[in-house]
Structures are given as C-alpha cells and as structure tokens.
Design a protein around this motif. Structure first.
Motif, PDB file in Angstrom:
ATOM      1  N   ASP A  34       0.825  -1.212   0.000  1.00  0.00           N
ATOM      2  CA  ASP A  34       0.000   0.000   0.000  1.00  0.00           C
ATOM      3  C   ASP A  34       0.857   1.260   0.000  1.00  0.00           C
ATOM      4  N   ILE A  35       1.949   1.256   0.755  1.00  0.00           N
ATOM      5  CA  ILE A  35       2.841   2.421   0.731  1.00  0.00           C
ATOM      6  C   ILE A  35       3.464   2.588  -0.648  1.00  0.00           C
ATOM      7  N   THR A 162      -6.088  10.434  -6.526  1.00  0.00           N
ATOM      8  CA  THR A 162      -6.688   9.510  -5.567  1.00  0.00           C
ATOM      9  C   THR A 162      -6.372   8.077  -5.979  1.00  0.00           C
ATOM     10  N   GLY A 163      -6.438   7.187  -5.028  1.00  0.00           N
ATOM     11  CA  GLY A 163      -6.215   5.783  -5.299  1.00  0.00           C
ATOM     12  C   GLY A 163      -6.905   4.933  -4.254  1.00  0.00           C
ATOM     13  N   ASN A 164      -6.992   3.664  -4.505  1.00  0.00           N
ATOM     14  CA  ASN A 164      -7.657   2.733  -3.595  1.00  0.00           C
ATOM     15  C   ASN A 164      -6.633   1.821  -2.929  1.00  0.00           C
ATOM     16  N   TYR A 165      -6.803   1.651  -1.631  1.00  0.00           N
ATOM     17  CA  TYR A 165      -5.952   0.720  -0.901  1.00  0.00           C
ATOM     18  C   TYR A 165      -6.285  -0.718  -1.300  1.00  0.00           C
ATOM     19  N   SER A 166      -5.307  -1.581  -1.141  1.00  0.00           N
ATOM     20  CA  SER A 166      -5.528  -3.000  -1.392  1.00  0.00           C
ATOM     21  C   SER A 166      -5.732  -3.756  -0.084  1.00  0.00           C
ATOM     22  N   PHE A 167      -4.737  -3.752   0.763  1.00  0.00           N
ATOM     23  CA  PHE A 167      -4.788  -4.535   2.000  1.00  0.00           C
ATOM     24  C   PHE A 167      -5.255  -3.711   3.190  1.00  0.00           C
ATOM     25  N   ALA A 168      -5.153  -2.393   3.103  1.00  0.00           N
ATOM     26  CA  ALA A 168      -5.573  -1.552   4.230  1.00  0.00           C
ATOM     27  C   ALA A 168      -7.088  -1.566   4.418  1.00  0.00           C
ATOM     28  N   ARG A 169      -7.808  -2.152   3.481  1.00  0.00           N
ATOM     29  CA  ARG A 169      -9.265  -2.270   3.638  1.00  0.00           C
ATOM     30  C   ARG A 169      -9.621  -3.101   4.870  1.00  0.00           C
ATOM     31  N   LEU A 170      -8.697  -3.971   5.265  1.00  0.00           N
ATOM     32  CA  LEU A 170      -8.955  -4.777   6.461  1.00  0.00           C
ATOM     33  C   LEU A 170      -9.087  -3.910   7.701  1.00  0.00           C
ATOM     34  N   LEU A 173      -9.816   1.264   5.830  1.00  0.00           N
ATOM     35  CA  LEU A 173      -9.332   2.328   4.944  1.00  0.00           C
ATOM     36  C   LEU A 173      -9.583   1.911   3.504  1.00  0.00           C
ATOM     37  N   THR A 174     -10.249   2.760   2.749  1.00  0.00           N
ATOM     38  CA  THR A 174     -10.609   2.393   1.380  1.00  0.00           C
ATOM     39  C   THR A 174      -9.815   3.150   0.329  1.00  0.00           C
ATOM     40  N   SER A 175      -9.568   4.452   0.541  1.00  0.00           N
ATOM     41  CA  SER A 175      -8.898   5.239  -0.485  1.00  0.00           C
ATOM     42  C   SER A 175      -7.941   6.230   0.159  1.00  0.00           C
ATOM     43  N   PHE A 176      -7.037   6.767  -0.660  1.00  0.00           N
ATOM     44  CA  PHE A 176      -6.074   7.754  -0.196  1.00  0.00           C
ATOM     45  C   PHE A 176      -6.004   8.904  -1.194  1.00  0.00           C
ATOM     46  N   ASN A 177      -5.550  10.047  -0.724  1.00  0.00           N
ATOM     47  CA  ASN A 177      -5.362  11.229  -1.559  1.00  0.00           C
ATOM     48  C   ASN A 177      -3.887  11.603  -1.575  1.00  0.00           C
ATOM     49  N   THR A 178      -3.430  12.079  -2.703  1.00  0.00           N
ATOM     50  CA  THR A 178      -2.057  12.545  -2.828  1.00  0.00           C
ATOM     51  C   THR A 178      -2.031  13.741  -3.772  1.00  0.00           C
TER      52      THR A 178
END
Length: 203
Positions: A34-35, A162-170, A173-178
C-alpha cells in the motif's frame, strides 16, 4: 551414576508461533504494497504537475500587447496535465471549463484557475530589490504578481490524485489522496556571438 530426566514431547508447539509470525509477516507485506501504491501515485501526479507547469510557462511570450500570452496559460497547462494518468486513469480536468478561483492580482487579473484535479497559478519570476538588506535581494516567484512592471513569467501547477488501498481495507481504509506541485518560469535570453577578427588570439 547419571540421572536422566525425561521431558514429555509437546507435539505441535511450534504451530501457533508459525501462525502468529505468518500473520505479522503478511501484515508487513500488505503495508509495504500500500505504501508503494501511494508512492507510485505521488510520482505520477508529479509527472502531471511538471508537464502542466512546463506547458504553461512555454505559453508565455514576450508580447506585452497580448498580456504575454496570459490568457492561454491555464488552458494549455490543464491540457498537458490531463494527458497524464494516475493508475491508468487520466487526470481529471477540462481545459474548456476552467474556473477562476480566489481574488485578483494587483493588475486586476485572476491568477488561480481550477479544473477537476488541476490547479494552475500564474505569476512572475522577478528580481526583488532590498536597499536596506542587499543580502536579501534575488530572483523570487511572485504569485500573485505584486510588481506590475514585470511581465507574467511563472506558472505553478498542482495536481491532486486519488487511489484505492488493497490490504488496508482490512482496517477500514478504502482510499487515499495525494498531490504534487511544480513551478516553471519563462526567462528569455539574448544570445550573442563575439568573434575576434584582429588575430590577437591566434597564438
């Protein structure tokens, strides 16, 4: 005589330890993925911002009668930005629908423009004089432009992604902004070639 102590075998005692270590290891792998996705999105936003700032700065010209090409800067910058992609999706924006944001500069012109995920700011790159403190003098970015005697010559572009997390959904957390920002300036230079025809330098 030697005494031998017999210990009872504990079959499967390692299994819980392996299970706990596997969960921790998978968590670290998920965090690294995710990072990495955030870093990739940030780099792609930076590419879009760089191209937007460069396109906007190249639009500026030395023609004062046309306000140095100021009117075409936002559209060309946004056109360059939306040609880039973040995770295979084009940066959102439309050069035909640009919104003026915020106040005007000292000449009464808007200097901030927004369309979708792209923000473009127009100013000048000028030499700042300071008679009381000469060490503070130097070229600097003025956004907004404060010295009306200087032409428009600087463009700053900011691209949000914007993007979507893969494993952080657990963890919910669904999405991130940059976002990324880039600045480019237009500084025309005269090129002069001097030839020594006297022959004084022939040796």
């Amino acid at each position: 005589m030697h005494l031998r102590t017999r210990t009872a075998r504990r079959r499967g005692a390692v299994l819980p330890l392996v299970a706990l270590c596997t969960v921790a290891m998978m968590g670290m792998v998920a965090l690294a993925i995710d990072i990495g996705m955030i870093a990739v999105a940030r780099t792609q936003c930076q590419n879009a911002a760089d191209s937007a700032a460069m396109a906007g700065a190249r639009t500026i010209n030395g023609n004062s009668t046309g306000n140095y090409g100021y009117g075409s800067v936002p559209g060309n910058a946004i056109t360059a930005a939306v040609a880039n992609k973040v995770f295979a999706v084009n940066v959102q924006g439309n050069p035909s629908t640009v919104t003026n944001v915020g106040p005007t500069d000292s000449q009464g012109n808007y200097y901030t423009f927004q369309s979708g995920q792209v923000k473009v700011e127009v100013g000048t790159y000028a030499y700042t004089y300071n008679d009381s403190n000469p060490s503070a003098e130097g070229f600097s970015i003025q956004i907004p432009r404060t010295d009306t005697t200087e032409p428009y010559s600087a463009v700053r572009a900011t691209v949000n992604g914007t993007g979507n997390y893969s494993f952080a959904r657990l963890f919910g957390l669904t999405s991130f902004n940059t976002s990324a920002q880039a600045t480019a300036v237009h500084r025309p230079r005269d090129v002069m070639i001097i030839m020594d025809l006297s022959g004084s330098m022939r040796f």
